[in-house]
Design an enzyme around this catalytic site. Structure first.
Site, PDB file in Angstrom:
ATOM      1  N   SER A  86       0.814  -1.223   0.000  1.00 22.20           N
ATOM      2  CA  SER A  86       0.000   0.000   0.000  1.00 22.20           C
ATOM      3  C   SER A  86       0.845   1.270   0.000  1.00 22.20           C
ATOM      4  CB  SER A  86      -0.927   0.019   1.218  1.00 22.20           C
ATOM      5  OG  SER A  86      -0.182  -0.109   2.413  1.00 22.20           O
ATOM      6  N   ASP A 129      -0.458   7.227  10.218  1.00 17.78           N
ATOM      7  CA  ASP A 129      -1.244   6.314  11.050  1.00 17.78           C
ATOM      8  C   ASP A 129      -0.322   5.262  11.687  1.00 17.78           C
ATOM      9  OD1 ASP A 129      -0.475   4.767   8.943  1.00 17.78           O
ATOM     10  OD2 ASP A 129      -2.478   4.321   8.207  1.00 17.78           O
ATOM     11  N   HIS A 167       1.638   4.278   7.335  1.00 18.15           N
ATOM     12  CA  HIS A 167       1.631   4.939   6.015  1.00 18.15           C
ATOM     13  C   HIS A 167       2.219   6.352   6.103  1.00 18.15           C
ATOM     14  CE1 HIS A 167      -1.475   1.768   5.481  1.00 18.15           C
ATOM     15  NE2 HIS A 167      -0.825   1.631   4.337  1.00 18.15           N
TER      16      HIS A 167
END
Lengths: 241, 241
Positions: free
Chosen positions: A11, A190, A193
């Site tokens: 991600s 977070d 990320h």
């Protein structure tokens, strides 16, 4: 044909074209020289894409539409492999030894497919465990972080040893980021990320490593004449090619 | 192979992968479905790239490494063609009739090369003449804007008529932007180029038009399984393909 740089990862790669993202910044940096191609797969560890590498990087010779080898591929996995096996994201966990073998296999696949392509490993980032508790991705009944900075550090070490064994460059993001004060909140949105400043670190490091491999704005050919190189008295002269 | 969308245009395309840029936002939006390929050439009018279309969009059959036709191409020229012929950027000026013919030729070239590809025209944005005086690109001894909103409007009209004659969609950015209060400063950074809010308008309009052509996240296949579709009890099942 303009050459390509593939960004392959999880991600942190998939979302790298978001606002201030390191992928978008790379595409902007190389806007007239290189196509930056996004191959980020949110949530993926190294085990899953290893099963489908031929689909991520299709080959198969001219009949299969094979293109020129890319200039470079960044490989940026480990943040999900490093999920703890006894916490809420255990299904993404890959044991450390297997992670290392998987990375070696991915590097070996790419080296075999494209011997001239520069492969650049990126370690997982450090983990801010407080951030991981405050921004859970899934139900977390134990209320314990599913990732720890210590585990991320071990996977980062393994990634660095893969680079050493394979003779390829690596960005030690885990160490690099922790050299800055307040890295936990300054670079991570977070706990995992990247926020814009964290993206900036990755962008700067990738540009630096690519330059170390001889891939920079100074060395790469520009696609069509730059406006500054066009004769204002006879612009079409620049297009007699 | 993942399908492509080409962004073809001038500086407003070339810089579209900068912070908050419409190109990066498109790449982010389509991060698992489409490769967004940047073909922006700062300062270019329609006359110059017309001479080198074969280089911008190489073809030549399988031997030439020809790929699948792209899903779509955006064509976003006119801001430079519309430079006034008696002002400081006159070398970029292209007469209105020639601009229209050039756009028709570009559309026709793409339609011939890739009959199935969706072509999307974008008109030049409106011009904030005050901004153009405050942020000159080159020496401007007359201190008069090298671009006017009226001229941009005429080129925008011509672009719309090309779309009508060619039977392809068009984003009337010139009109669209001027429907908002304070468009001059809200959308334009220097009277011509887009600031983040202006980029957002272009992004939203492109997504909307592509959707009108049947190209959206709802219709395009996703590259490899989404994490949400992976069985946490047997993740590898999703990769038996």
């Amino acid at each position: 044909m303009r050459p390509k740089i593939y960004l392959f990862g999880d991600s942190i790669t998939e979302e790298s074209f978001g606002d201030g993202g390191w992928g978008a910044s790379l595409a902007h940096h190389f806007s007239r020289t290189v196509d930056v191609v996004l191959r980020g797969y949110s949530g993926y560890n190294t085990r899953w894409p290893l099963k489908v590498l031929e689909r991520v990087f299709p080959g198969g010779g001219v009949e299969g539409g094979e293109e020129e080898p890319p200039l470079a591929v960044t490989i940026f996995f480990g943040a999900n492999d490093a999920c703890l096996p006894d916490r809420c994201s255990a299904f993404q966990h890959v044991p450390l030894d297997e992670y290392k073998q998987n990375l070696l296999s991915i590097v070996s696949f790419l080296k075999k497919r494209w011997p001239s392509t520069h492969i650049l490993l990126i370690t997982p980032p450090p983990i801010d465990e407080d951030g991981r508790l405050r921004f859970p991705y899934i139900d977390n009944p134990l209320n314990q972080p599913e990732r720890t900075n210590k585990a991320a550090g071990a996977y980062s070490e393994a990634c660095i040893s893969v680079a050493r064994e394979s003779g390829i460059p690596v960005i030690d993001l885990w160490t690099k980021m922790q050299q800055f004060p307040d890295w936990e909140k300054a670079f991570l949105r977070d706990g995992l990320h990247l926020c814009p400043r964290g993206n900036r670190v990755v962008f700067d490091e990738v540009v630096l490593k690519l330059k170390g491999e001889g891939l920079s704005l100074e060395t790469l050919p520009v696609d069509l004449p730059l406006i500054a190189d066009i004769d204002t008295k006879d612009p079409l002269k620049a297009f007699q090619m």
